[in-house]
Scaffold this active site. Structure first.
Site, PDB file in Angstrom:
ATOM      1  N   GLY A   1      -4.643  -4.090  -3.819  1.00 54.95           N
ATOM      2  CA  GLY A   1      -5.629  -3.037  -4.071  1.00 54.95           C
ATOM      3  C   GLY A   1      -4.836  -1.809  -4.444  1.00 54.95           C
ATOM      4  N   HIS A   2      -4.802  -1.496  -5.723  1.00 58.30           N
ATOM      5  CA  HIS A   2      -3.984  -0.384  -6.220  1.00 58.30           C
ATOM      6  C   HIS A   2      -4.904   0.770  -6.606  1.00 58.30           C
ATOM      7  CE1 HIS A   2      -0.391  -3.241  -7.260  1.00 58.30           C
ATOM      8  NE2 HIS A   2      -0.763  -3.280  -5.992  1.00 58.30           N
ATOM      9  N   THR A   3      -4.740   1.897  -5.906  1.00 61.99           N
ATOM     10  CA  THR A   3      -5.663   3.017  -6.079  1.00 61.99           C
ATOM     11  C   THR A   3      -5.100   4.057  -7.028  1.00 61.99           C
ATOM     12  OG1 THR A   3      -6.145   2.676  -3.741  1.00 61.99           O
ATOM     13  CG2 THR A   3      -7.103   4.637  -4.764  1.00 61.99           C
TER      14      THR A   3
ATOM     15  N   GLN B   1       1.935  -5.919  -3.352  1.00 62.92           N
ATOM     16  CA  GLN B   1       2.401  -6.031  -1.958  1.00 62.92           C
ATOM     17  C   GLN B   1       3.703  -5.236  -1.793  1.00 62.92           C
ATOM     18  OE1 GLN B   1       1.356  -9.402  -3.525  1.00 62.92           O
ATOM     19  NE2 GLN B   1      -0.538  -8.391  -3.007  1.00 62.92           N
TER      20      GLN B   1
ATOM     21  N   ASP C   1       0.813  -1.227   0.000  1.00 61.03           N
ATOM     22  CA  ASP C   1       0.000   0.000   0.000  1.00 61.03           C
ATOM     23  C   ASP C   1       0.843   1.271   0.000  1.00 61.03           C
ATOM     24  OD1 ASP C   1      -2.237  -1.641   0.107  1.00 61.03           O
ATOM     25  OD2 ASP C   1      -2.285  -1.629   2.294  1.00 61.03           O
TER      26      ASP C   1
ATOM     27  N   THR D   1      -5.824 -11.485   3.322  1.00 67.92           N
ATOM     28  CA  THR D   1      -6.933 -10.766   2.687  1.00 67.92           C
ATOM     29  C   THR D   1      -8.099 -11.710   2.387  1.00 67.92           C
ATOM     30  OG1 THR D   1      -5.944 -11.145   0.518  1.00 67.92           O
ATOM     31  CG2 THR D   1      -5.377  -9.084   1.620  1.00 67.92           C
TER      32      THR D   1
ATOM     33  N   SER E   1       3.919  12.354   1.412  1.00 68.37           N
ATOM     34  CA  SER E   1       4.634  13.276   2.286  1.00 68.37           C
ATOM     35  C   SER E   1       3.670  14.327   2.840  1.00 68.37           C
ATOM     36  CB  SER E   1       5.781  13.953   1.533  1.00 68.37           C
ATOM     37  OG  SER E   1       5.281  14.680   0.447  1.00 68.37           O
TER      38      SER E   1
ATOM     39  N   LYS F   1       1.715   2.221  -5.187  1.00 64.86           N
ATOM     40  CA  LYS F   1       2.224   1.695  -6.465  1.00 64.86           C
ATOM     41  C   LYS F   1       1.292   2.024  -7.632  1.00 64.86           C
ATOM     42  CE  LYS F   1       2.267  -2.338  -4.428  1.00 64.86           C
ATOM     43  NZ  LYS F   1       2.071  -1.964  -3.029  1.00 64.86           N
TER      44      LYS F   1
HETATM   45  P1  GDP Z   1      -0.816   0.463  -3.557  1.00 63.43           P
HETATM   46  O1  GDP Z   1      -1.430  -0.814  -3.112  1.00 63.43           O
HETATM   47  O2  GDP Z   1       0.666   0.501  -3.353  1.00 63.43           O
HETATM   48  O3  GDP Z   1      -1.195   0.850  -4.960  1.00 63.43           O
HETATM   49  O4  GDP Z   1      -1.413   1.583  -2.580  1.00 63.43           O
HETATM   50  P2  GDP Z   1      -2.954   1.721  -2.131  1.00 63.43           P
HETATM   51  O5  GDP Z   1      -3.737   2.235  -3.269  1.00 63.43           O
HETATM   52  O6  GDP Z   1      -3.428   0.490  -1.474  1.00 63.43           O
HETATM   53  O7  GDP Z   1      -2.810   2.785  -0.967  1.00 63.43           O
HETATM   54  C1  GDP Z   1      -2.321   4.050  -1.183  1.00 63.43           C
HETATM   55  C2  GDP Z   1      -3.381   5.049  -0.749  1.00 63.43           C
HETATM   56  O8  GDP Z   1      -2.801   6.312  -0.626  1.00 63.43           O
HETATM   57  C3  GDP Z   1      -4.509   5.211  -1.766  1.00 63.43           C
HETATM   58  O9  GDP Z   1      -5.693   5.521  -1.076  1.00 63.43           O
HETATM   59  C4  GDP Z   1      -4.039   6.392  -2.606  1.00 63.43           C
HETATM   60  O10 GDP Z   1      -5.130   7.109  -3.201  1.00 63.43           O
HETATM   61  C5  GDP Z   1      -3.373   7.242  -1.553  1.00 63.43           C
HETATM   62  N1  GDP Z   1      -2.250   8.045  -2.016  1.00 63.43           N
HETATM   63  C6  GDP Z   1      -1.312   7.752  -2.942  1.00 63.43           C
HETATM   64  N2  GDP Z   1      -0.366   8.728  -2.986  1.00 63.43           N
HETATM   65  C7  GDP Z   1      -0.715   9.634  -2.065  1.00 63.43           C
HETATM   66  C8  GDP Z   1      -0.128  10.848  -1.601  1.00 63.43           C
HETATM   67  O11 GDP Z   1       0.935  11.270  -2.055  1.00 63.43           O
HETATM   68  N3  GDP Z   1      -0.790  11.515  -0.610  1.00 63.43           N
HETATM   69  C9  GDP Z   1      -1.946  11.070  -0.080  1.00 63.43           C
HETATM   70  N4  GDP Z   1      -2.515  11.777   0.900  1.00 63.43           N
HETATM   71  N5  GDP Z   1      -2.533   9.927  -0.485  1.00 63.43           N
HETATM   72  C10 GDP Z   1      -1.912   9.216  -1.447  1.00 63.43           C
HETATM   73  P1  IMO Z   2      -0.940  -4.077  -2.325  1.00 65.04           P
HETATM   74  O1  IMO Z   2      -0.502  -4.612  -3.657  1.00 65.04           O
HETATM   75  C1  IMO Z   2      -0.944  -4.557   2.014  1.00 65.04           C
HETATM   76  C2  IMO Z   2      -0.977  -8.670   3.541  1.00 65.04           C
HETATM   77  C3  IMO Z   2      -2.222  -9.140   4.273  1.00 65.04           C
HETATM   78  C4  IMO Z   2      -1.604 -10.142   5.215  1.00 65.04           C
HETATM   79  C5  IMO Z   2      -0.507 -10.781   4.377  1.00 65.04           C
HETATM   80  C6  IMO Z   2      -0.905 -12.101   3.709  1.00 65.04           C
HETATM   81  O2  IMO Z   2      -2.238  -3.357  -2.363  1.00 65.04           O
HETATM   82  O3  IMO Z   2       0.154  -3.303  -1.669  1.00 65.04           O
HETATM   83  P2  IMO Z   2      -2.468 -12.704   1.641  1.00 65.04           P
HETATM   84  O4  IMO Z   2      -3.923 -12.421   1.389  1.00 65.04           O
HETATM   85  O5  IMO Z   2      -1.557 -12.157   0.601  1.00 65.04           O
HETATM   86  O6  IMO Z   2      -2.193 -14.150   1.923  1.00 65.04           O
HETATM   87  O7  IMO Z   2      -2.139 -11.922   3.031  1.00 65.04           O
HETATM   88  O8  IMO Z   2      -0.178  -9.836   3.381  1.00 65.04           O
HETATM   89  N1  IMO Z   2      -1.229  -8.125   2.185  1.00 65.04           N
HETATM   90  C7  IMO Z   2      -1.167  -6.829   1.873  1.00 65.04           C
HETATM   91  N2  IMO Z   2      -0.975  -5.732   2.658  1.00 65.04           N
HETATM   92  N3  IMO Z   2      -1.065  -4.409   0.691  1.00 65.04           N
HETATM   93  C8  IMO Z   2      -1.245  -5.492  -0.117  1.00 65.04           C
HETATM   94  O9  IMO Z   2      -1.241  -5.419  -1.464  1.00 65.04           O
HETATM   95  C9  IMO Z   2      -1.336  -6.757   0.484  1.00 65.04           C
HETATM   96  N4  IMO Z   2      -1.523  -8.012  -0.003  1.00 65.04           N
HETATM   97  C10 IMO Z   2      -1.430  -8.837   1.051  1.00 65.04           C
HETATM   98  O10 IMO Z   2      -2.854  -8.087   4.950  1.00 65.04           O
HETATM   99  O11 IMO Z   2      -0.992  -9.477   6.287  1.00 65.04           O
HETATM  100 MG    MG Z   3      -2.913  -1.520  -1.824  1.00 65.11          MG
END
Ligand code: GDP
Ligand code: IMO
Ligand code: MG
Length: 435
Positions: free
Chosen positions: A40-42, A221, A13, A129, A329, A16
C-alpha cells in the site's frame, strides 16, 4: 544507462510511494519488481491522497512509462478496482502502464489458501495481508504457477488444473469457503487485464537501458520482510532486497546504479514477528498517533518503536545502499529526547551484527540524543534544519556509513528536503516540488 532502485530498509511502509512520486520527474520509466497487492503505497499532492497497491507510483507525474515487472504477483480483481478508482479520479493509466506476461497471477483460491494457512497456524500466524501472496509465490517456485501470459493461451485448462489442486489442499485442511462471487469478479478482472499492454518486460527494459533511458525500480515491503534475509518466517514471500530488482525485472547486477534506501526516523511493523525496539508504553502510542500508523491496505494498527540501527545497518549492507532517505522526521518534532538502538543485549552479550534469530530475550541498547523540538513541516531547505536535527542526521550517517540525501518532513509531495543538491539528485527534483 543503469537502473536506480528504491527500496524499504525496515518492515515496510517507510514511505516508498511518496518518494518514488517525488523522484519520478528524474526518470523516463518507473518499474515495480516484486510483491503485489500486499503493498500500500501512499502519495499525497494537491490535497488528494492516493493509495497504490500493484500499480507503480510513477503514474502521476508527466506521462512516464510505468511497468509491472515479472517479479510481481498480480490479482486481476484488485488490479481492476485500483485502475478504475484512478480513472474515476481523473488518472487514466491505461496508456502509461505496461505489464510483464511473466508476472504470476494471484488466483481466487490463492486468497482462500492464504486465509486457510493463517487459520491453521493459530497463534503462530504470520499476520499476512490476506491477499494470497504466499500461495501465489509458492506455486511460482513449485513450478505450478499461472502467469499473465497464460491468459492469452488455453487459459481455462490451466486455471481449472490450478483450482483443482488448491481445492484438494483446502479440503485436506477442512477449510470451508465460498468461491463463486469472488471467482466471477476475478474473471471480469482477468478480461479487463487483457486490455492492457502485456509485454516481454525484460526485453523492453533492457532496450530502454540501451537507448539511454533512465529507470527507477520501485520496491515493495522492506528488507526485514525479505524471504531470505528478513525475520523468517515472519516475512513476505518475495525478495524485497536490491537483488530482487535483477530477478524481478531482468536487469543484470552490473546495470544497477544508485540504490536508494528509505527508512522512517523511528520504526514500525504490522503483523506478527520480532521487533526488538517495539514500545508498549505511551511513547509507542504517541508515535502511532502522531504518525497515523495504521496500515494503508488492512487498516491494522502498526506496532511502533525507536529506530533500530542494528537492523538498518544490516539492510544497508544487504542492499548496497548508496543514498539514504529519511522519512517522517516530523513525527519526532515534539520529542525531548530521541533514542536509537545501537546494539542488542543477547543474554549478556553485546551484539551489533544482526543475528540469525531474535527472541524475546533480546534487549535493545540505546544511544540517546537531544530532540530538536521544532516544527519542521514547512521547511524546504536543509539550511533551516535545527542544530539537534543535524546532529541526529550526522549520527545516523556515521553509524550507517551512507549519506542521507533526502529528508521527508510531511506526507505531502512538497514536504521534501533535498540535501547535497550540488552533488546531483537532479534539478528536476526541485521543480517537482513546485505547486
Ligand atoms: P510505503 O508502503 O512505503 O509507500 O508507505 P505507506 O504509504 O504505507 O506509509 C507511509 C505513510 O506515511 C503514508 O500514510 C504517507 O502518507 C505518510 N508519510 C510519508 N512521508 C511522511 C512524512 O515525512 N511525514 C509524515 N507525517 N507522514 C508521511
Ligand atoms: P508496503 O509495500 C508493511 C507484512 C504483513 C505480514 C507479512 C506477510 O506497503 O511497504 P504477506 O501478505 O506479504 O504474505 O504478509 O508482511 N507486509 C507488509 N507490511 N508494508 C507492506 O508493504 C507489507 N506487505 C506485507 O503485514 O506481516
Ligand atoms: Mg505501505
Amino acid at each position: 544507462m543503469k537502473a536506480d532502485v528504491l527500496l524499504g530498509l525496515q518492515w515496510g511502509d517507510e514511505g516508498k510511494g511518496k518518494i518514488v512520486d517525488v523522484l519520478t520527474p528524474d526518470y523516463d520509466v518507473i518499474a515495480r519488481f516484486q510483491g503485489g497487492p500486499n503493498a500500500g503505497h501512499t502519495l499525497e499532492f494537491n490535497n488528494q491522497k492516493y493509495i497504490l497497491r500493484s500499480i507503480p507510483s510513477g503514474v502521476f507525474q508527466g506521462g512516464k512509462v510505468n511497468i509491472i515487472g515479472n517479479g510481481v504477483v498480480l490479482d486481476p480483481l484488485l488490479f481492476k478496482q485500483e485502475a478504475e478508482a484512478l480513472a474515476a479520479s481523473g488518472h487514466d493509466i491505461k496508456k502509461l502502464l505496461r505489464i510483464s506476461k511473466k508476472a504470476h497471477l494471484i488466483l481466487p483460491t490463492h486468497r482462500i489458501l492464504d486465509a486457510a494457512y493463517e487459520a491453521a497456524k493459530g497463534d503462530g500466524k504470520i499476520g499476512t495481508t490476506g491477499k494470497g501472496i504466499g500461495p501465489a509465490y509458492t506455486d511460482k517456485t513449485s513450478r505450478n504457477g499461472v502467469r499473465i501470459g497464460d491468459l492469452l493461451h488455453n487459459f481455462d485448462a490451466v486455471y481449472k488444473a490450478a483450482k483443482a489442486r488448491h481445492e484438494a489442499i483446502l479440503q485436506s485442511l477442512g477449510y470451508t469457503y465460498n468461491i463463486s462471487e469472488l471467482e466471477a469478479e476475478w474473471f471480469e478482472g482477468a478480461e479487463y487485464l487483457k486490455g492492457f499492454d502485456l509485454i516481454d518486460s525484460e526485453h523492453v527494459i533492457n532496450n530502454y537501458l540501451k537507448e539511454g533511458k533512465t529507470i527507477l525500480a520501485e520496491g515493495a515491503q522492506g528488507t526485514m520482510l525479505d524471504i531470505d534475509f528478513g525475520s523468517y518466517p515472519f516475512v513476505t514471500s518475495s525478495n524485497t532486497i536490491c537483488a530482487g530488482c535483477c530477478t524481478g525485472l531482468g536487469v543484470a547486477p552490473r546495470n544497477i546504479g544508485e540504490v536508494y534506501g528509505i527508512f522512517k526516523a523511528y520504526c514500525t511493523r504490522v503483523g506478527s514477528g520480532p521487533f526488538p525496539t517495539e514500545l508498549f508504553d505511551e511513547t509507542g502510542d504517541r508515535l502511532c498517533d502522531i504518525g497515523h500508523e495504521f496500515g494503508s491496505v488492512t487498516g491494522r494498527r502498526r506496532r511502533c518503536g525507536w529506530i533500530d540501527l542494528v537492523a538498518l545497518k544490516y539492510a544497508v549492507m544487504i542492499n548496497g545502499v548508496t543514498r539514504l532517505i529519511m522519512m517522517k522526521s516530523d513525527v519526532l518534532d515534539g520529542f525531548e529526547t530521541i533514542k536509537a538502538c545501537v546494539a542488542y543485549d543477547m543474554d549478556g552479550q553485546e551484539v551489533t551484527d544482526f543475528p540469525y534469530t531474535i527472541t524475546d530475550s533480546v534487549k535493545p541498547i540505546y544511544a540517546e540524543l537531544p530532540g530538536w523540538q521544532t516544527d519542521m513541516t514547512k521547511m524546504t531547505d536543509e539550511n533551516e534544519f535545527p542544530e539537534e536535527f543535524n546532529a541526529y542526521l550526522s549520527f545516523l550517517e556515521e553509524e550507517l556509513g551512507v549519506p542521507v540525501k533526502i529528508v521527508s518532513v510531511g506526507s505531502d509531495r512538497k514536504q521534501t528536503v533535498i540535501r547535497y543538491k550540488e552533488e546531483g539528485i537532479k534539478v528536476v527534483l526541485a521543480e517537482a516540488q513546485q505547486p
